[in-house]
Design an enzyme around this catalytic site. Sequence first.
Site, PDB file in Angstrom:
ATOM      1  NE  ARG A 176      -5.026  11.191  12.075  1.00 44.53           N
ATOM      2  CZ  ARG A 176      -5.996  11.373  11.169  1.00 44.53           C
ATOM      3  NH1 ARG A 176      -6.256  10.452  10.254  1.00 44.53           N
ATOM      4  NH2 ARG A 176      -6.679  12.486  11.133  1.00 44.53           N
ATOM      5  CB  SER A 221      -2.072  14.125  17.598  1.00 45.13           C
ATOM      6  OG  SER A 221      -2.622  15.314  17.111  1.00 45.13           O
ATOM      7  CD  GLU A 291      -2.442  10.573  15.540  1.00 49.73           C
ATOM      8  OE1 GLU A 291      -3.481  10.941  16.124  1.00 49.73           O
ATOM      9  OE2 GLU A 291      -1.910  11.204  14.605  1.00 49.73           O
TER      10      GLU A 291
HETATM   11  C1  LIG Z   1       4.323  18.990  13.484  1.00 47.83           C
HETATM   12  C2  LIG Z   1       3.585  17.728  13.114  1.00 47.83           C
HETATM   13  C3  LIG Z   1       2.288  17.814  12.666  1.00 47.83           C
HETATM   14  C4  LIG Z   1       1.593  16.656  12.323  1.00 47.83           C
HETATM   15  N1  LIG Z   1       0.306  16.762  11.903  1.00 47.83           N
HETATM   16  C5  LIG Z   1      -0.371  15.642  11.558  1.00 47.83           C
HETATM   17  C6  LIG Z   1      -1.716  15.745  11.096  1.00 47.83           C
HETATM   18  O1  LIG Z   1      -2.291  16.805  10.973  1.00 47.83           O
HETATM   19  N2  LIG Z   1      -2.358  14.596  10.780  1.00 47.83           N
HETATM   20  C7  LIG Z   1      -1.755  13.372  10.868  1.00 47.83           C
HETATM   21  O2  LIG Z   1      -2.395  12.361  10.551  1.00 47.83           O
HETATM   22  N3  LIG Z   1      -0.480  13.253  11.315  1.00 47.83           N
HETATM   23  C8  LIG Z   1       0.216  14.354  11.644  1.00 47.83           C
HETATM   24  N4  LIG Z   1       1.505  14.241  12.094  1.00 47.83           N
HETATM   25  C9  LIG Z   1       2.106  12.899  12.245  1.00 47.83           C
HETATM   26  C10 LIG Z   1       2.860  12.395  11.001  1.00 47.83           C
HETATM   27  O3  LIG Z   1       3.346  13.467  10.210  1.00 47.83           O
HETATM   28  C11 LIG Z   1       1.999  11.489  10.153  1.00 47.83           C
HETATM   29  O4  LIG Z   1       1.567  10.355  10.863  1.00 47.83           O
HETATM   30  C12 LIG Z   1       2.775  11.010   8.918  1.00 47.83           C
HETATM   31  O5  LIG Z   1       1.888  10.434   8.064  1.00 47.83           O
HETATM   32  C13 LIG Z   1       3.845   9.997   9.223  1.00 47.83           C
HETATM   33  O6  LIG Z   1       4.641   9.847   8.053  1.00 47.83           O
HETATM   34  P1  LIG Z   1       6.207   9.590   8.158  1.00 47.83           P
HETATM   35  O7  LIG Z   1       6.729   9.420   6.786  1.00 47.83           O
HETATM   36  O8  LIG Z   1       6.862  10.584   8.996  1.00 47.83           O
HETATM   37  O9  LIG Z   1       6.200   8.164   8.875  1.00 47.83           O
HETATM   38  P2  LIG Z   1       7.201   7.634   9.998  1.00 47.83           P
HETATM   39  O10 LIG Z   1       6.973   8.397  11.252  1.00 47.83           O
HETATM   40  O11 LIG Z   1       8.575   7.557   9.487  1.00 47.83           O
HETATM   41  O12 LIG Z   1       6.643   6.154  10.172  1.00 47.83           O
HETATM   42  C14 LIG Z   1       5.337   5.921  10.638  1.00 47.83           C
HETATM   43  C15 LIG Z   1       5.017   4.451  10.412  1.00 47.83           C
HETATM   44  O13 LIG Z   1       4.953   4.218   9.009  1.00 47.83           O
HETATM   45  C16 LIG Z   1       5.824   3.150   8.637  1.00 47.83           C
HETATM   46  N5  LIG Z   1       6.316   3.424   7.290  1.00 47.83           N
HETATM   47  C17 LIG Z   1       6.912   4.539   6.828  1.00 47.83           C
HETATM   48  N6  LIG Z   1       7.176   4.417   5.516  1.00 47.83           N
HETATM   49  C18 LIG Z   1       6.760   3.182   5.145  1.00 47.83           C
HETATM   50  C19 LIG Z   1       6.759   2.437   3.921  1.00 47.83           C
HETATM   51  N7  LIG Z   1       7.258   2.938   2.789  1.00 47.83           N
HETATM   52  N8  LIG Z   1       6.243   1.186   3.926  1.00 47.83           N
HETATM   53  C20 LIG Z   1       5.731   0.651   5.061  1.00 47.83           C
HETATM   54  N9  LIG Z   1       5.710   1.290   6.247  1.00 47.83           N
HETATM   55  C21 LIG Z   1       6.206   2.535   6.284  1.00 47.83           C
HETATM   56  C22 LIG Z   1       6.913   3.134   9.699  1.00 47.83           C
HETATM   57  O14 LIG Z   1       7.505   1.855   9.792  1.00 47.83           O
HETATM   58  C23 LIG Z   1       6.097   3.499  10.944  1.00 47.83           C
HETATM   59  O15 LIG Z   1       5.465   2.349  11.451  1.00 47.83           O
HETATM   60  C24 LIG Z   1       2.225  15.399  12.441  1.00 47.83           C
HETATM   61  C25 LIG Z   1       3.555  15.321  12.877  1.00 47.83           C
HETATM   62  C26 LIG Z   1       4.234  16.475  13.209  1.00 47.83           C
HETATM   63  C27 LIG Z   1       5.657  16.390  13.669  1.00 47.83           C
END
Ligand SMILES: Cc1cc2nc3c(=O)[nH]c(=O)nc-3n(C[C@H](O)[C@H](O)[C@H](O)COP(=O)(O)OP(=O)(O)OC[C@H]3O[C@@H](n4cnc5c(N)ncnc54)[C@H](O)[C@@H]3O)c2cc1C
Length: 298
Positions: A176, A221, A291
């Site tokens: 992660r 998580s 996380e």
């Molecule tokens: C219901 C639910 C279930 C989930 N299940 C999982 C799972 O099974 N496994 C898992 O790993 N995660 C899970 N997650 C967490 C989350 O979905 C993941 O971590 C996901 O990858 C985050 O992506 P995001 O676009 O929402 O990033 P954001 O939350 O918007 O950002 C996360 C980080 O990435 C950075 N970021 C975003 N886009 C860019 C870019 N283009 N360039 C540089 N930095 C960037 C942001 O600055 C921040 O630091 C879950 C979340 C929820 C709500």
Amino acid sequence: MNYSDLDNEIKDLIKGKIEINKPMKKYTSFKVGGKADIVAAVDQIDQLKKLIAYLKENNIPYFVIGNGTNLLIKDEGIRGVIIKLSGSFKKILITGQTIQAGAGVTLNKLLEMSIKYNLSGLEFTTGIPGSVGGSLLMNAGIKGCSIGGVVDWVKVLSPEMKEVILKAKEIKFYYRESNLSQYIILEAGFSLEKSSRKAILERIKLYQERRTSINFPNAGSIFKNPLGRFAGELIEKAGLKGYSIGDAQVFPGHANFIQNIGRAKAKDILLLIDKIKETVQAQFGVNLELEIKVVGDN
Ligand SMILES: Cc1cc2nc3c(=O)[nH]c(=O)nc-3n(C[C@H](O)[C@H](O)[C@H](O)COP(=O)(O)OP(=O)(O)OC[C@H]3O[C@@H](n4cnc5c(N)ncnc54)[C@H](O)[C@@H]3O)c2cc1C
């Protein structure tokens, strides 16, 4: 310092939508978070470069947001400019067994396209609500599979404002986490295997059966699993399942989730996180590591 009067300068640099003093709860799956001075939707790489150059020159802070599904934004909000990659950053191109996807594409869409073209390898992403950019930065995944394991290359904007293509083996993907945080992720390529639609759908179904179903707003998580242990199990054994502070509650179905059961403030969630960390440390001597990413002003 409030930067919301910058909108006119920024309007000259980008064509996307600009919002001022926008509550960040609108942009996060937790549905909490104070106002951001400016949220700018950027559609094209040249506009992104112009905007970043301007912000750097003027020492204006910025933060790139994906789908906001791994974020806890503080009640005081975020100063400066939130950048949301839209327009051309949401494009997907399929050539043979390769899918090229912009950083703003959702994993959901990516998986949908892989099913459509009978390409296998992304099935484990089912139900992960992130974008390609956020998921690469976080190395999103489930036990045994993560996005870093299926990506072939990642195109980034370097701190020196150069577009660079990094081969997967040049990137460090951890549990992660990755070493991509110095960059803005622009797009990525995934080399997949040919398969049948039926087999792909069956694998997706198996992964779906392993997933936690939760209805209230949350960020997935909260803690990483400590080596050889499960954060959820430790929190449950510490007696904290269902424990709440304000409208922030440890999800009774899986203790490594916190849900916003109404109008939780980021403060409530942060207090609950502290309570969990202290209790688990006191009872099991384990230091739980976050996380989710906590961002924003104090
Ligand atoms: C219901 C639910 C279930 C989930 N299940 C999982 C799972 O099974 N496994 C898992 O790993 N995660 C899970 N997650 C967490 C989350 O979905 C993941 O971590 C996901 O990858 C985050 O992506 P995001 O676009 O929402 O990033 P954001 O939350 O918007 O950002 C996360 C980080 O990435 C950075 N970021 C975003 N886009 C860019 C870019 N283009 N360039 C540089 N930095 C960037 C942001 O600055 C921040 O630091 C879950 C979340 C929820 C709500």
